[in-house]
Design a protein around this motif. Structure first.
Motif, PDB file in Angstrom:
ATOM      1  N   GLU A 482       1.565   3.349  -4.055  1.00 40.83           N
ATOM      2  CA  GLU A 482       1.035   2.501  -3.685  1.00 40.83           C
ATOM      3  C   GLU A 482       2.385   1.921  -5.264  1.00 40.83           C
ATOM      4  OE1 GLU A 482      -3.234   0.117  -2.378  1.00 40.83           O
ATOM      5  OE2 GLU A 482      -2.263   1.786  -4.583  1.00 40.83           O
ATOM      6  N   VAL A 483       2.960   1.033  -6.049  1.00 40.30           N
ATOM      7  CA  VAL A 483       3.671   0.608  -7.059  1.00 40.30           C
ATOM      8  C   VAL A 483       3.030  -0.108  -7.910  1.00 40.30           C
ATOM      9  CG1 VAL A 483       5.368   2.248  -6.079  1.00 40.30           C
ATOM     10  CG2 VAL A 483       5.346  -0.345  -6.063  1.00 40.30           C
ATOM     11  N   TRP A 484       2.827  -0.207  -8.747  1.00 39.07           N
ATOM     12  CA  TRP A 484       2.320  -1.524  -9.949  1.00 39.07           C
ATOM     13  C   TRP A 484       3.597  -2.211 -10.394  1.00 39.07           C
ATOM     14  CZ3 TRP A 484       3.502  -3.476 -14.259  1.00 39.07           C
ATOM     15  CH2 TRP A 484       2.485  -4.539 -14.713  1.00 39.07           C
ATOM     16  N   LEU A 485       4.180  -3.626  -9.805  1.00 40.46           N
ATOM     17  CA  LEU A 485       4.612  -4.449 -10.395  1.00 40.46           C
ATOM     18  C   LEU A 485       4.016  -5.588 -11.293  1.00 40.46           C
ATOM     19  CD1 LEU A 485       6.700  -4.997  -6.859  1.00 40.46           C
ATOM     20  CD2 LEU A 485       6.905  -3.391  -8.646  1.00 40.46           C
ATOM     21  N   PRO A 486       4.730  -6.374 -11.982  1.00 38.27           N
ATOM     22  CA  PRO A 486       4.470  -6.831 -13.384  1.00 38.27           C
ATOM     23  C   PRO A 486       3.838  -8.330 -12.208  1.00 38.27           C
ATOM     24  CG  PRO A 486       6.029  -6.466 -13.926  1.00 38.27           C
ATOM     25  CD  PRO A 486       6.332  -5.662 -12.953  1.00 38.27           C
ATOM     26  N   GLY A 487       2.586  -8.783 -11.934  1.00 37.42           N
ATOM     27  CA  GLY A 487       2.689 -10.207 -11.768  1.00 37.42           C
ATOM     28  C   GLY A 487       1.822 -10.516 -10.370  1.00 37.42           C
ATOM     29  N   GLN A 488       2.301  -8.434  -9.610  1.00 40.80           N
ATOM     30  CA  GLN A 488       1.341  -8.587  -8.538  1.00 40.80           C
ATOM     31  C   GLN A 488       0.963  -7.501  -8.232  1.00 40.80           C
ATOM     32  OE1 GLN A 488       4.868  -8.448  -5.417  1.00 40.80           O
ATOM     33  NE2 GLN A 488       6.605  -8.759  -6.646  1.00 40.80           N
ATOM     34  N   GLY A 489       0.495  -6.488  -9.124  1.00 44.20           N
ATOM     35  CA  GLY A 489      -0.656  -5.759  -9.456  1.00 44.20           C
ATOM     36  C   GLY A 489      -0.036  -4.602  -8.497  1.00 44.20           C
ATOM     37  N   TRP A 490      -1.150  -3.995  -7.941  1.00 41.65           N
ATOM     38  CA  TRP A 490      -0.713  -2.547  -6.716  1.00 41.65           C
ATOM     39  C   TRP A 490      -0.624  -2.906  -4.911  1.00 41.65           C
ATOM     40  CZ3 TRP A 490      -0.123   1.573  -8.714  1.00 41.65           C
ATOM     41  CH2 TRP A 490      -0.750   2.637  -9.608  1.00 41.65           C
ATOM     42  N   VAL A 491       1.241  -2.799  -5.222  1.00 46.24           N
ATOM     43  CA  VAL A 491       1.652  -3.150  -3.973  1.00 46.24           C
ATOM     44  C   VAL A 491       1.509  -1.963  -2.857  1.00 46.24           C
ATOM     45  CG1 VAL A 491       3.415  -4.372  -2.535  1.00 46.24           C
ATOM     46  CG2 VAL A 491       2.597  -5.047  -5.414  1.00 46.24           C
ATOM     47  N   ARG A 492       1.696  -2.316  -1.564  1.00 46.43           N
ATOM     48  CA  ARG A 492       1.095  -0.815  -0.764  1.00 46.43           C
ATOM     49  C   ARG A 492       2.860  -0.996  -0.084  1.00 46.43           C
ATOM     50  NH1 ARG A 492      -0.566  -2.397   4.332  1.00 46.43           N
ATOM     51  NH2 ARG A 492      -2.708  -1.934   3.627  1.00 46.43           N
ATOM     52  N   VAL A 493       3.497   0.138  -0.706  1.00 45.07           N
ATOM     53  CA  VAL A 493       4.891   0.991   0.088  1.00 45.07           C
ATOM     54  C   VAL A 493       4.882   2.276   0.832  1.00 45.07           C
ATOM     55  CG1 VAL A 493       7.268   1.141  -0.561  1.00 45.07           C
ATOM     56  CG2 VAL A 493       5.639  -0.320  -2.037  1.00 45.07           C
ATOM     57  N   ASP A 494       5.166   2.022   1.745  1.00 46.53           N
ATOM     58  CA  ASP A 494       4.795   2.801   2.853  1.00 46.53           C
ATOM     59  C   ASP A 494       6.589   3.675   2.845  1.00 46.53           C
ATOM     60  OD1 ASP A 494       4.528   5.097   4.844  1.00 46.53           O
ATOM     61  OD2 ASP A 494       3.277   3.273   5.990  1.00 46.53           O
ATOM     62  N   PRO A 495       7.160   3.993   2.131  1.00 47.21           N
ATOM     63  CA  PRO A 495       8.734   4.883   2.815  1.00 47.21           C
ATOM     64  C   PRO A 495       9.176   5.872   3.821  1.00 47.21           C
ATOM     65  CG  PRO A 495       7.135   6.766   1.122  1.00 47.21           C
ATOM     66  CD  PRO A 495       5.803   5.173   1.658  1.00 47.21           C
TER      67      PRO A 495
END
Length: 682
Positions: A482-495
């Motif tokens: 999970e990465v944190w992006l401004p305006g979105q919060g925590w976002v799941r990323v499955d590499p």
């Protein structure tokens, strides 16, 4: 008199006993690091006592003494391990039994028991480590035990130990091709083949921390982790790729191990309001019922993300700030609960906060090449055209694109990684399973100053068409980011999905702990020399890991394909192994026939006569020459033995003829037609 001269003049029994004790000490020594302290001390004391008795030619202790010692050893094992079963307790007992048995070697049968207990104890070293150092030490132990075994079968005279050692080495070399064939072609059927583990430890679900390789170990286990039934009837079930069951979230990294961040004291008192307030769900709710198998942890597995608490008998769950639901007690029995999740959601702060900085921290001194990669991405103007504006989404996409196009490969057989796991993944091996990929991705994100963390849990499952339940197994254990992006919060990323959307393969977990050799060398050499030697040793150990320990079923089948099998299976392995065994048997028969042909045919003919005489009641020594044998035939059989006596004299004459072998065929024919003598009066 020097020690060498003293050893040379020792009685054979004393010499052989001291040699066997030395070999046993060599076998037991690697166990010292994981045996209880008292067990190591008792084993050393017993071997020392036995050596003193042999040196001074003292009598062995009585059976009552041994019985008291044995009872004490069993009691000590129960006190230390709480059981006499399992790997650790079993190894403690087998070491004690081996040491005790040396105190009652009174007959050849006792010696055989000691030898085979030694072989078993030697193998038990691999329960704890399969490193190259342990393998080399056990090879020496094998040769030592074989030497002692061969020496025990040479009871006459005082043969030197070097002679027995040569015979043992020859035996090992002759057996090496058979061992190699079994290693290459004996079917590897997981989970029977792999790193040994303690049968008493159990195999729980996910771990509260993660080192590279932990999840692959779980993937070996095909046991059920949970069952899910979606409802009510007619509910549209999401695709398998959307089924992410959330477990422990790992945000603290020390360079080796990932652990959860320490929660605040107010959460430990039961205040989960912060986590609930930061979760915003969207879309329709998905209702389902979970039957969770016991895993001895408080985790309640739910789909990402459950805004309301799971409901079940006796459950009072709380949500952590990172969206994990925890029960008030460990799940020690099958637990059923209903839950409601939204597959579309947002959580976490929308703007950077001080608490998010903990998710950008990296330990110093680890993965320098990954840090350099992050710096080059930040300096890439095509990705970051304006340094004053946040470019986190572009940097995340650049890392994913590197995974898609950089030749990276998803495999569950990558071997054992070293210290800088991210560097090895991004630049050297370019292969790994989910936790290698997720860990390396999160480290790169943090190096880019993007908050990131690892989420562990289960992904996917299989639908049981009979009862309509989805079965999630331990083999579905997974790790994503999970990465944190401004305006979105925590976002799941499955590499992992960027490397291999199908996420297919067979799992095998290998672990190669640091051997005793590396630890001992730390105190003996200068840092520069030690660093160079360590680099060479690690390279050799890595080869051992890759080509021996990591010779998995997948590589075995690849070997079969290279031999011409299009779709090899275990049946083909059995056929190849059977053909090799048959070829080895035929080779052995041919060798035996050739060896027999090399023996003296004159001596074989004389030996045949001696055997027939023994059946007729006249036993003569096997070394007796023909003329002396003829004299005994005349004395035993009287006139009836004269034809045989004449035949024996002809055999002796043939021996000293200019061409000894030319007369042997005629002698064989005459022996077959010869009337065999019978003693007068019988």
């Amino acid at each position: 008199m020097s020690l060498r001269q003293t050893l040379t003049h020792l009685p054979r029994d004393t010499r052989d006993t001291l040699f066997l004790l030395f070999v046993i000490a060599w076998v037991i020594a690697p166990h010292a690091s994981h045996l209880p302290g008292w067990a190591s001390a008792v084993a050393a004391g017993l071997l020392g006592w036995r050596a003193w008795l042999a040196w001074h030619n003292r009598p062995l202790p009585g059976r009552w003494t041994l019985l008291v010692l044995l009872v004490g050893a069993v009691a000590g094992t129960l006190w230390t391990h709480g059981t006499i079963l399992g790997r650790d307790a079993g190894v403690t007992l087998i070491v004690m039994l081996l040491a005790f048995k040396t105190l009652e070697v009174r007959a050849r049968r006792d010696a055989m028991v000691v030898f085979f207990l030694g072989f078993f104890t030697m193998l038990s070293n691999f329960f704890f480590s399969q490193s190259l150092g342990v393998a080399a030490a056990m090879l020496v132990a094998l040769l030592g035990l074989l030497t002692a075994l061969v020496n025990a079968h040479m009871p006459v005279g005082r043969p030197p130990l070097t002679q027995a050692m040569r015979t043992a080495g020859t035996m090992a070399l002759l057996g090496a091709p058979i061992m190699a064939a079994l290693f290459l072609f004996f079917p590897r059927l997981a989970p029977l083949w792999g790193v040994p583990s303690d049968a008493m430890t159990g195999r729980s679900g996910l771990s509260g921390s993660m080192q590279v390789g932990t999840i692959a170990q779980l993937a070996l286990d095909d046991k059920v982790a949970l069952r899910v039934r979606f409802g009510p009837p007619g509910t549209e079930v999401p695709p398998r790729t959307a089924l992410y069951f959330r477990g422990p979230v790992l945000g603290d990294f020390d360079g080796i191990e990932w652990r959860p961040l320490t929660y605040r004291e107010d959460f430990r008192r039961g205040d989960a309001a912060l986590a609930m307030a930061q979760l915003q769900v969207q879309g329709p709710a998905l209702r389902y019922e979970v039957t969770l198998e016991p895993h001895q942890r408080p985790w309640l597995l739910v789909l990402d993300a459950a805004a309301s608490r799971p409901e079940g008998p006796g459950l009072q769950p709380l949500m952590t700030p990172d969206l994990q639901w925890l029960s008030q007690r460990a799940i020690t029995d099958v637990t059923r609960y209903s839950a409601e999740s939204h597959l579309e959601f947002r959580h976490g702060p929308q703007a950077m906060t001080a608490s998010l900085r903990a998710y950008t921290e990296l330990p110093p001194g680890f993965n320098p090449r990954t840090l350099a990669l992050a710096q080059s991405l930040r300096n890439d103007r095509s990705l970051v055209p304006d340094p004053s504006r946040d470019a986190s989404p572009a940097l995340v996409n650049a890392a994913l694109e590197r995974l898609r196009t950089g030749g990276y490969r998803y495999t569950l057989e990558p071997g054992v990684y070293g210290r800088d796991t991210a560097d090895e993944f991004w630049f050297d091996r370019k292969e790994g399973f989910c936790e290698h990929i997720a860990s390396s991705f999160v480290i790169l994100m943090r190096a880019l100053d993007i908050p990131a963390r690892i989420v562990t849990g289960y992904q996917g499952g299989e639908l049981n068409s009979v009862d309509g339940y989805w079965t999630v197994r331990q083999s579905d254990a997974h790790a994503w980011a999970e990465v944190w992006l401004p305006g979105q919060g925590w976002v799941r990323v499955d590499p992992t999905s960027a490397v291999s959307p199908g996420r297919i393969g067979e799992a095998l977990r290998l672990q190669a702990p640091r051997g005793a050799l590396g630890t001992a060398m730390d105190t003996m050499l200068s840092p520069g020399t030690l660093a160079q030697m360590r680099a060479v040793w690690e390279a050799a150990n890595n080869r051992w890991n890759q080509w021996v320990l990591n010779y998995t079923q997948g590589r075995q089948l690849d070997l079969m394909r290279s031999l011409g099998f299009e779709s090899p299976g275990w049946e083909d392995l059995i056929r190849v192994l059977g053909a090799l065994v048959l070829a080895a048997a035929l080779l052995g028969v041919g060798w035996n026939l050739w060896e027999r042909a090399q023996h003296d045919p004159w001596m074989r003919l004389l030996a045949r006569v001696h055997q027939r005489l023994a059946r007729s009641g006249l036993a003569v020594p096997p070394h007796l020459p023909p003329r002396a044998t003829a004299a005994q035939v005349r004395a035993h059989f009287g006139p009836a033995g004269e034809p045989l006596a004449q035949w024996l004299l002809a055999l002796e004459q043939t021996r000293y003829a200019p061409h000894p072998t030319q007369g042997l065929p005629a002698l064989r024919r005459s022996l077959r037609s010869l009337a065999w003598p019978v003693r007068s009066g019988t």
